[in-house]
Design a protein around this motif. Sequence first.
Motif, short mmCIF file in Angstrom:
data_model
loop_
_atom_site.label_atom_id
_atom_site.label_comp_id
_atom_site.label_asym_id
_atom_site.label_seq_id
_atom_site.Cartn_x
_atom_site.Cartn_y
_atom_site.Cartn_z
N ARG A 1 0.84 -1.20 0.00
CA ARG A 1 0.00 0.00 0.00
C ARG A 1 0.87 1.25 0.00
N GLY A 2 0.41 2.24 -0.70
CA GLY A 2 1.13 3.51 -0.75
C GLY A 2 2.15 3.55 -1.88
N MET A 3 2.41 2.38 -2.51
CA MET A 3 3.38 2.36 -3.62
C MET A 3 2.64 2.19 -4.94
N THR B 1 -11.90 -2.34 -0.64
CA THR B 1 -10.99 -2.20 0.51
C THR B 1 -11.64 -2.68 1.82
N ALA B 2 -12.98 -2.70 1.86
CA ALA B 2 -13.64 -3.16 3.10
C ALA B 2 -13.37 -4.64 3.35
N ARG C 1 -3.11 8.85 9.92
CA ARG C 1 -1.83 9.07 9.22
C ARG C 1 -1.55 7.88 8.30
N TYR C 2 -1.87 6.68 8.77
CA TYR C 2 -1.69 5.50 7.93
C TYR C 2 -2.62 5.58 6.72
N PHE D 1 -3.36 4.97 1.12
CA PHE D 1 -4.40 4.93 0.09
C PHE D 1 -4.32 6.16 -0.80
N PRO D 2 -4.71 5.96 -2.06
CA PRO D 2 -4.81 7.15 -2.92
C PRO D 2 -6.05 7.94 -2.50
N GLY D 3 -6.25 9.09 -3.06
CA GLY D 3 -7.43 9.88 -2.70
C GLY D 3 -6.99 11.22 -2.16
N PRO D 4 -7.95 12.13 -1.94
CA PRO D 4 -7.59 13.47 -1.49
C PRO D 4 -6.84 13.47 -0.17
#
Length: 349
Positions: free
Chosen positions: A39-41, A150-151, A218-219, A224-227
């Motif tokens: 996640r995040g990559m 994601t749920a 913060r995690y 995750f992508p998104g605003p």
Amino acid sequence: MNRAPSFELQLSREIRAPRERVFDAFVTEAAMRQWMCPRGMTIPALEVDARVGGGFRLTMRSRDGDQFSAVAAYREIARPERLVYTWQWVGEGMPNIETLITVAFAERGGATEVRMTHTGFPDQGLADSHQEGWGSCFNRLADLLDPRGTAASVALLGDARSTYTRTARMGLAEKGVKYALESCGPGSPPVAELHPFDRIPAFRDGDMRLFETSAILRYVEEAFPGPSLLPQNIRDRALGEQWVSAINSYMYDAMVRRYILQYVFRKNDRAVIEGAVKDMEKQLAALERAYTRSFLAGQQPALPDYFLAPIVGYLEMFPESQALLARCPKLMRAHAAIKERPSWKETQP
Ligand SMILES: N[C@@H](CCC(=O)N[C@@H](CS)C(=O)NCC(=O)O)C(=O)O
């Protein structure tokens, strides 16, 4: 090439999707791009030749722009039961070892159990770090294939009436992350499993666990992508952190513990209420002075506003705090704007 095949990791995950679909997600470029990095990559480059004797080359990029590449060679492709391939990081500073991944796919009543064994690590630390990485990849694999998105992986444990639970829910909603809300109170057995101090909310993303609302958000912000949930520049991010910390350290105690809960639990202890009102007067005045722009840390709503709004939502209900809020027009203007947001509307207790 060094070979030290003594340490390994094992990972298993049940995924709500047919076995063929899960298998194909391991060997199809379009699907692999969506999950084969933590996640995040992101995956800016991937070439796949899904034949025994072929392989793939994959590059992952972190949010900071660091890139990591790996090459794989397929040893066995037995759709839909079993897949075996080598895995080797390439590039400076990466472990120069060829490791071996075996994935077994088993039907489990409409779902698929994926069991990954990754062998050949020279030490346990390296195996463990891959375990975390693959765990995060498996969360993304579940997001991709499970109808819940994601749920399937992300769960928040808490009570919809709790202000901190609502803050976490607002952050998740603002970020556009679907999650399962597991309704439970402080100290309940599911919460005790995740939270050493028995509070709510607690958070799970697959095997990853967190407590403390600001850590959770913060995690969510980075994974995750998104605003963005954070204020937009360095100064405002620090300012936002200042208000989150002040809410956690001083305001929650006076506003929620010593005031709102007196009414909610019908204790009505006047001495406690009056002591809290005195503190709240000072706190609300400080907040009111802070609104030099539309929201606490800028022109856009951000984390500190999601911490404050659920508390103000309760303060609007009781007499002494109503009188104090009437002296805070800027705060109330910001609060009215927050109340228009879907993240507020869809988290009503
Ligand atoms: N610092 C924690 C605070 C969490 C907290 O205090 N939650 C309240 C509900 S809003 C709670 O669990 N209270 C139960 C108790 O104090 O025993 C966080 O940021 O998550």
